[in-house]
Design a protein around this motif. Sequence first.
Motif, PDB file in Angstrom:
ATOM      1  N   UNK A  94      -9.939   5.415 -12.268  1.00  0.00           N
ATOM      2  CA  UNK A  94     -10.615   4.235 -11.742  1.00  0.00           C
ATOM      3  C   UNK A  94     -10.701   4.310 -10.217  1.00  0.00           C
ATOM      4  N   UNK A  95     -11.502   3.426  -9.649  1.00  0.00           N
ATOM      5  CA  UNK A  95     -11.650   3.392  -8.204  1.00  0.00           C
ATOM      6  C   UNK A  95     -10.359   2.960  -7.531  1.00  0.00           C
ATOM      7  N   UNK A  96      -9.505   2.254  -8.287  1.00  0.00           N
ATOM      8  CA  UNK A  96      -8.219   1.841  -7.745  1.00  0.00           C
ATOM      9  C   UNK A  96      -7.177   2.937  -7.777  1.00  0.00           C
ATOM     10  N   UNK A  97      -7.531   4.092  -8.360  1.00  0.00           N
ATOM     11  CA  UNK A  97      -6.616   5.228  -8.365  1.00  0.00           C
ATOM     12  C   UNK A  97      -5.725   5.324  -9.582  1.00  0.00           C
ATOM     13  N   UNK A  98      -5.991   4.546 -10.607  1.00  0.00           N
ATOM     14  CA  UNK A  98      -5.168   4.655 -11.815  1.00  0.00           C
ATOM     15  C   UNK A  98      -5.770   5.679 -12.771  1.00  0.00           C
ATOM     16  N   UNK A  99      -4.916   6.233 -13.608  1.00  0.00           N
ATOM     17  CA  UNK A  99      -5.306   7.276 -14.541  1.00  0.00           C
ATOM     18  C   UNK A  99      -4.920   6.862 -15.951  1.00  0.00           C
ATOM     19  N   UNK A 100      -5.649   7.429 -16.893  1.00  0.00           N
ATOM     20  CA  UNK A 100      -5.314   7.206 -18.300  1.00  0.00           C
ATOM     21  C   UNK A 100      -5.744   8.443 -19.056  1.00  0.00           C
ATOM     22  N   UNK A 101      -4.890   8.905 -19.973  1.00  0.00           N
ATOM     23  CA  UNK A 101      -5.163  10.125 -20.734  1.00  0.00           C
ATOM     24  C   UNK A 101      -4.950   9.888 -22.225  1.00  0.00           C
ATOM     25  N   UNK A 102      -5.693  10.650 -22.994  1.00  0.00           N
ATOM     26  CA  UNK A 102      -5.431  10.723 -24.421  1.00  0.00           C
ATOM     27  C   UNK A 102      -4.060  11.376 -24.587  1.00  0.00           C
ATOM     28  N   UNK A 103      -3.284  10.907 -25.548  1.00  0.00           N
ATOM     29  CA  UNK A 103      -1.913  11.385 -25.684  1.00  0.00           C
ATOM     30  C   UNK A 103      -1.862  12.896 -25.898  1.00  0.00           C
ATOM     31  N   UNK A 104      -2.779  13.452 -26.652  1.00  0.00           N
ATOM     32  CA  UNK A 104      -2.720  14.873 -26.997  1.00  0.00           C
ATOM     33  C   UNK A 104      -3.036  15.792 -25.813  1.00  0.00           C
ATOM     34  N   UNK A 105      -3.608  15.237 -24.717  1.00  0.00           N
ATOM     35  CA  UNK A 105      -3.925  16.070 -23.564  1.00  0.00           C
ATOM     36  C   UNK A 105      -3.020  15.763 -22.376  1.00  0.00           C
ATOM     37  N   UNK A 106      -2.183  14.747 -22.513  1.00  0.00           N
ATOM     38  CA  UNK A 106      -1.256  14.361 -21.430  1.00  0.00           C
ATOM     39  C   UNK A 106      -0.420  15.563 -21.019  1.00  0.00           C
ATOM     40  N   UNK A 107      -0.370  15.814 -19.711  1.00  0.00           N
ATOM     41  CA  UNK A 107       0.406  16.935 -19.192  1.00  0.00           C
ATOM     42  C   UNK A 107      -0.340  18.253 -19.168  1.00  0.00           C
ATOM     43  N   UNK A 108      -1.477  18.336 -19.838  1.00  0.00           N
ATOM     44  CA  UNK A 108      -2.276  19.567 -19.846  1.00  0.00           C
ATOM     45  C   UNK A 108      -3.587  19.401 -19.092  1.00  0.00           C
ATOM     46  N   UNK A 109      -4.155  18.203 -19.127  1.00  0.00           N
ATOM     47  CA  UNK A 109      -5.432  17.926 -18.478  1.00  0.00           C
ATOM     48  C   UNK A 109      -5.203  17.036 -17.264  1.00  0.00           C
ATOM     49  N   UNK A 110      -6.027  17.251 -16.229  1.00  0.00           N
ATOM     50  CA  UNK A 110      -5.944  16.434 -15.018  1.00  0.00           C
ATOM     51  C   UNK A 110      -7.342  16.013 -14.601  1.00  0.00           C
ATOM     52  N   UNK A 111      -7.544  14.708 -14.474  1.00  0.00           N
ATOM     53  CA  UNK A 111      -8.833  14.195 -14.019  1.00  0.00           C
ATOM     54  C   UNK A 111      -8.731  13.889 -12.532  1.00  0.00           C
ATOM     55  N   UNK A 112      -9.818  14.150 -11.809  1.00  0.00           N
ATOM     56  CA  UNK A 112      -9.831  13.879 -10.371  1.00  0.00           C
ATOM     57  C   UNK A 112     -11.257  13.555  -9.930  1.00  0.00           C
ATOM     58  N   UNK A 113     -11.371  13.018  -8.695  1.00  0.00           N
ATOM     59  CA  UNK A 113     -12.678  12.648  -8.157  1.00  0.00           C
ATOM     60  C   UNK A 113     -12.823  13.098  -6.715  1.00  0.00           C
ATOM     61  N   UNK A 114     -14.054  13.376  -6.335  1.00  0.00           N
ATOM     62  CA  UNK A 114     -14.413  13.543  -4.937  1.00  0.00           C
ATOM     63  C   UNK A 114     -15.354  12.378  -4.630  1.00  0.00           C
ATOM     64  N   UNK A 115     -14.814  11.371  -3.952  1.00  0.00           N
ATOM     65  CA  UNK A 115     -15.582  10.144  -3.739  1.00  0.00           C
ATOM     66  C   UNK A 115     -16.862  10.413  -2.950  1.00  0.00           C
TER      67      UNK A 115
END
Length: 118
Positions: free
Chosen positions: A51-72
Amino acid sequence: VQLQASGGGLVQPGGSLRLSCAASGGVESITAAGWYRQAPGSQREFVAEITSGGSYRYRESVEGRFTISRNHGLNMVYLKMDDLRPEDTAVYYCNVDGFMDGEYRSLWGQGTQVTVSQ
């Protein structure tokens, strides 16, 4: 406004890929951006969100393996996928919510294929 996803491909189990999603055109602000996936014969499912506020949420099966990020500044969203497994095989779609061309919209990209196989 368009969303262009890229970075998919064929990778062996345990390998890595980085997906990119570029938002172009009349993007004024992005409130949330995410990735979803759809495997053959299955419904589209949530993978990750930032989110724009900097919070993250992941599907349980990908937690710790996938990383989402943004270039604003570039209106880009990324999904770094490590330790890929055959069950991660799917078409991956990016989704962006925000103000575009003067109105609040939810936009989907065209999808990029990820195949995890020996």
